[in-house]
Design a protein around this motif. Sequence first.
Motif, PDB file in Angstrom:
ATOM      1  N   PRO A   1       0.833  -1.220   0.000  1.00 38.98           N
ATOM      2  CA  PRO A   1       0.000   0.000   0.000  1.00 38.98           C
ATOM      3  C   PRO A   1       0.863   1.264   0.000  1.00 38.98           C
ATOM      4  O   PRO A   1       0.783   2.088   0.925  1.00 38.98           O
ATOM      5  N   VAL A   2       1.678   1.421  -1.029  1.00 42.34           N
ATOM      6  CA  VAL A   2       2.678   2.495  -1.033  1.00 42.34           C
ATOM      7  C   VAL A   2       2.032   3.873  -1.088  1.00 42.34           C
ATOM      8  O   VAL A   2       2.480   4.805  -0.408  1.00 42.34           O
ATOM      9  N   ILE A   3       0.980   4.030  -1.885  1.00 46.30           N
ATOM     10  CA  ILE A   3       0.370   5.344  -2.037  1.00 46.30           C
ATOM     11  C   ILE A   3      -0.271   5.797  -0.726  1.00 46.30           C
ATOM     12  O   ILE A   3      -0.141   6.963  -0.320  1.00 46.30           O
ATOM     13  N   SER A   4      -0.953   4.889  -0.027  1.00 44.70           N
ATOM     14  CA  SER A   4      -1.547   5.258   1.265  1.00 44.70           C
ATOM     15  C   SER A   4      -0.462   5.561   2.295  1.00 44.70           C
ATOM     16  O   SER A   4      -0.617   6.457   3.128  1.00 44.70           O
ATOM     17  N   GLN A   5       0.663   4.823   2.241  1.00 45.28           N
ATOM     18  CA  GLN A   5       1.782   5.115   3.134  1.00 45.28           C
ATOM     19  C   GLN A   5       2.334   6.510   2.871  1.00 45.28           C
ATOM     20  O   GLN A   5       2.662   7.249   3.804  1.00 45.28           O
ATOM     21  N   LEU A   6       2.430   6.867   1.593  1.00 46.00           N
ATOM     22  CA  LEU A   6       2.921   8.201   1.228  1.00 46.00           C
ATOM     23  C   LEU A   6       2.009   9.285   1.792  1.00 46.00           C
ATOM     24  O   LEU A   6       2.479  10.285   2.359  1.00 46.00           O
ATOM     25  N   ALA A   7       0.711   9.092   1.637  1.00 45.01           N
ATOM     26  CA  ALA A   7      -0.244  10.092   2.121  1.00 45.01           C
ATOM     27  C   ALA A   7      -0.159  10.247   3.636  1.00 45.01           C
ATOM     28  O   ALA A   7      -0.188  11.367   4.159  1.00 45.01           O
ATOM     29  N   ARG A   8      -0.030   9.118   4.360  1.00 44.67           N
ATOM     30  CA  ARG A   8       0.046   9.190   5.826  1.00 44.67           C
ATOM     31  C   ARG A   8       1.370   9.778   6.298  1.00 44.67           C
ATOM     32  O   ARG A   8       1.406  10.600   7.203  1.00 44.67           O
ATOM     33  N   THR A   9       2.453   9.366   5.659  1.00 39.17           N
ATOM     34  CA  THR A   9       3.777   9.785   6.104  1.00 39.17           C
ATOM     35  C   THR A   9       3.989  11.288   5.958  1.00 39.17           C
ATOM     36  O   THR A   9       4.548  11.945   6.844  1.00 39.17           O
ATOM     37  N   TYR A  10       3.506  11.857   4.850  1.00 41.20           N
ATOM     38  CA  TYR A  10       3.744  13.276   4.580  1.00 41.20           C
ATOM     39  C   TYR A  10       2.480  14.129   4.728  1.00 41.20           C
ATOM     40  O   TYR A  10       2.511  15.328   4.436  1.00 41.20           O
ATOM     41  N   ASN A  11       1.391  13.500   5.188  1.00 44.21           N
ATOM     42  CA  ASN A  11       0.153  14.222   5.450  1.00 44.21           C
ATOM     43  C   ASN A  11      -0.271  15.081   4.253  1.00 44.21           C
ATOM     44  O   ASN A  11      -0.527  16.287   4.380  1.00 44.21           O
ATOM     45  N   ILE A  12      -0.299  14.469   3.086  1.00 42.02           N
ATOM     46  CA  ILE A  12      -0.674  15.186   1.872  1.00 42.02           C
ATOM     47  C   ILE A  12      -1.844  14.475   1.201  1.00 42.02           C
ATOM     48  O   ILE A  12      -2.028  13.270   1.353  1.00 42.02           O
ATOM     49  N   ASP A  13      -2.631  15.263   0.481  1.00 44.76           N
ATOM     50  CA  ASP A  13      -3.752  14.718  -0.282  1.00 44.76           C
ATOM     51  C   ASP A  13      -3.260  14.296  -1.665  1.00 44.76           C
ATOM     52  O   ASP A  13      -2.614  15.083  -2.365  1.00 44.76           O
ATOM     53  N   ILE A  14      -3.568  13.072  -2.038  1.00 42.95           N
ATOM     54  CA  ILE A  14      -3.124  12.531  -3.317  1.00 42.95           C
ATOM     55  C   ILE A  14      -4.346  12.180  -4.154  1.00 42.95           C
ATOM     56  O   ILE A  14      -5.255  11.496  -3.676  1.00 42.95           O
ATOM     57  N   SER A  15      -4.359  12.642  -5.385  1.00 40.64           N
ATOM     58  CA  SER A  15      -5.432  12.289  -6.313  1.00 40.64           C
ATOM     59  C   SER A  15      -4.927  11.242  -7.295  1.00 40.64           C
ATOM     60  O   SER A  15      -3.843  11.396  -7.864  1.00 40.64           O
TER      61      SER A  15
END
Length: 368
Positions: free
Chosen positions: A273-287
């Motif tokens: 789940p790399v994309i969800s990890q990215l969103a959680r780690t850097y607290n950013i919204d990803i589309s």
Amino acid sequence: MITTTDLTKVYRSRGREITALDGVDLHVREGEVYGVVGQSGAGKSTLIRCVNLLERPTSGTVTVAGQDLTALAGRGTRAGSALRKARTGIGMVFQHFNLLSSRTVRDNVELPLEILGVSGKQRTRKAQELLDLVGLADKAKAYPAQLSGGQKQRVGIARALAGDPKVLLSDEATSALDPETTRSILQLLRDLNRQLGLTVLLITHEMDVVKSICDSAALMRDGRIVESGAVAELLATPGSELARELFPVGGELPGTDRTVVDVTFHGEAATKPVISQLARTYNIDISILGAAMDTVGGRQVGRMRIELPGPFEENVVPIGFLREQGLQIEVASGAEAALRAANDGNPIKPANPIKPTEPTELTKEGAK
């Protein structure tokens, strides 16, 4: 197993010259399934017909199984005995089957053996073995008009195998078939590749064919090969045109206030789940703008186009995080290239590095 060097084919008609092949270099390794893909008019059919010298190249060389076929061709239009003998090691499957309607299925398969002078009993036994191999043992006495399109193509494949070839050429063999029949024919070609150790060179305009069975592939355009290599390596190469064609992802490119990234993942990375990890780690919204996934060579492979908030210089660290996970990353908006050029090729340092945030109670609950 198959090598072409600086292969050129020029057709001359009414004082005009049309270049169908323009210096094609191709290398197909023994035992692999190699796909040549491109739009109509790219030169694919001319290339495959030059491999067995059904078309005589204007210049360049063709080597199959260590034999230089162009040296055997001579200057006449008719094939000499040396070239005919070399061709027995090359089978050919055609798009429109090319079966003789007045002959039974078994007689069609026996035809190459007749030409080679094989005796009647040997021909019959060999033809029956080949029909059994392609799953048509019960259709030996039927006529082509009584067969479906897929069955006709299986007869064509059996006929191509009559001379025990080392190489099998497929000229758009599935383009006239429905999707389900196409899958069955492709599976048959892959099974024959593995069971008989055949080297298969096929041409197609369908990317699904390449994804289904090809070990390596080449993209042709205007008589040239513009990209080639092992399919797995191409998918892992940022900027690969074949990778974009194999796994197209949509999504409009934004202005300078957003960053669009194309992510290619395969192997173990495809299940993380790399994309969800990215969103959680850097607290950013990803589309997620688009995604495509399939199985290539027994491995799950996919591409995804995502949009990150802010210009590229604010997203260097999150992009670096993705690369650290073993993913291939390409900045689709072209901002990275522009920034590197402006920075004289030196590594780009983010103006405002984004730091990982501490997990909130909400994200902790989500993780649970």
